[in-house]
Design a protein around this motif. Structure first.
Motif: not given
Ligand SMILES: O=C([O-])CC(=O)C(=O)O
Ligand SMILES: NC(=O)C1=CN([C@@H]2O[C@H](COP(=O)(O)OP(=O)(O)OC[C@H]3O[C@@H](n4cnc5c(N)ncnc54)[C@H](O)[C@@H]3O)[C@@H](O)[C@H]2O)C=CC1
Length: 337
Positions: A103, A175, A199
């Motif tokens: 992204r 995280r 996710h």
């Molecule tokens: O945020 C993103 O595009 C990459 C991702 O999946 C993350 O860091 O959890």
């Protein structure tokens, strides 16, 4: 020596890697030249459970392979060019896929669908043909859709085994432990939180009530913590300011999940972690894939655990997650159909 010490250090500090079983395995990384692929290849090179590392990318993999091959651990490394995918896959037992675009600020993970869906579909088709019994770990976003794409592609080829296809959601778990550790002032190893669902954004459901340090957090502090876990990826995308998304923490998370799977495949019992897999938990609501705690074993997914008791807030988070997740899954299915 340094690499062995580094592996020991990592292991002691984070319990990311374990060496509990001796059997070793060929692991392939597809997308090994990228921001995640490179540090992931490094970490897999220092995992004692990896005997052979196969690094593939449409550009740059032989260079990464030459580089990490100098590390003094007991595994072989080989890099493959764009036209050598079949060779890269041959004999691989575990295939990790971080291939695809990341992204930029202002984008959602779903905005990556148009580019990454076909990359992942084509790689999955090759895996189905060359290494049909391999375990496939998908990092490429949007994971909520790329996993159904892989599943349907393998199903079409007649080789889909739901126990062997995993969406890597470990970064959300990493995280959650880190951020709860910061808020509660405890070591992240004591603040492990199951993160269920999918996710991206609202589909990421941290179950803070299931950790002793997390269950007392309420009000504004709770809302902020949940938001940070759900949108941790955006924090990195914003800070990198156009240069991509999480790579180093993702490589760590990818290596951590790969090590857990290798331990399970080698027969270690009690290896349990969340991952996004084909699941019956919410199939009655049309949600065919869901991340929850899964026991990993010699066949891949051995057992899918229910999500357990939820607080009233978590019930609401789950309610918000399911329709979004269903949409993402159906989009993946429709792409392959
Ligand atoms: O945020 C993103 O595009 C990459 C991702 O999946 C993350 O860091 O959890
Ligand atoms: N599951 C998760 O928690 C996370 C997922 N991601 C996702 O991982 C993916 C990769 O991210 P980065 O490594 O930062 O991107 P990157 O652009 O740095 O690297 C991607 C690599 O994939 C390669 N590639 C493209 N098409 C390919 C193909 N057909 N076969 C083999 N390799 C191919 C590119 O050449 C490049 O080297 C993105 O989709 C990103 O959104 C990122 C962070 C966390």
């Amino acid at each position: 020596m340094y690499a062995r010490s580094a592996a020991r250090l990592l292991s002691a500090q984070t319990r990311a890697f374990s060496t509990s079983s001796a059997r070793q395995t060929k692991v392939a990384v597809l997308g090994a030249g990228g921001g995640i692929g490179q540090p992931l290849s490094l970490l897999l090179k220092i995992d004692p459970l990896v005997s052979s590392l196969s690094l593939y990318d449409i550009r740059g993999a032989p260079g990464v392979a030459a580089d990490v091959s100098h590390i003094d651990t007991d595994s072989a490394v080989k890099g493959y060019t764009a036209d050598q995918l079949d060779e890269a896959l041959e004999g691989a037992k575990v295939i990790v896929i971080p291939a695809g675009v990341p992204r930029k600020p202002g984008m959602t993970r779903d905005d990556l669908f148009n580019t990454n869906a076909s990359i992942v579909r084509d790689l999955a088709a090759s895996v189905g043909r060359v290494a049909p019994e391999a375990n496939i770990l998908v990092i490429s976003n949007p994971v909520n859709s790329t996993i159904p794409i892989v599943a349907k592609t393998l199903e079409k080829a007649g080789v889909f085994d739901p126990r062997r296809v995993f969406g890597v959601t470990t970064l959300d778990v990493v995280r959650a432990a880190r951020f709860l550790g910061e808020v509660s002032g405890s070591d992240p190893k004591n603040t492990v939180v199951p993160v269920v669902g999918g996710h991206s954004g609202a589909t990421i459901v941290p179950l803070l009530s299931q950790n002793a340090h997390g269950k007392g957090i309420s009000g504004d502090a709770y809302e902020k913590l949940v938001y940070r876990i759900q949108f941790g990826g955006d924090e990195v995308v914003k800070a990198k300011d156009g240069a991509g998304s999480a790579t180093l923490s993702m490589a760590y998370a990818g290596a951590k999940f790969t090590n857990a799977l290798l331990r399970g495949l080698n027969g270690e019992k009690g290896v349990i972690t969340p991952t996004f897999v084909k699941s019956d938990l919410f199939a009655s609501k049309g949600v065919d894939f869901f991340s929850s705690n899964v026991e990993l074993g010699i066949n891949g997914v051995e057992k899918i655990y229910p999500i357990g008791p939820l607080s009233a807030e978590e019930e609401k988070l789950l309610e918000a997650c399911l329709p979004d997740l269903k949409k993402n899954i159906d989009k993946g299915y429709a792409f392959v159909a």
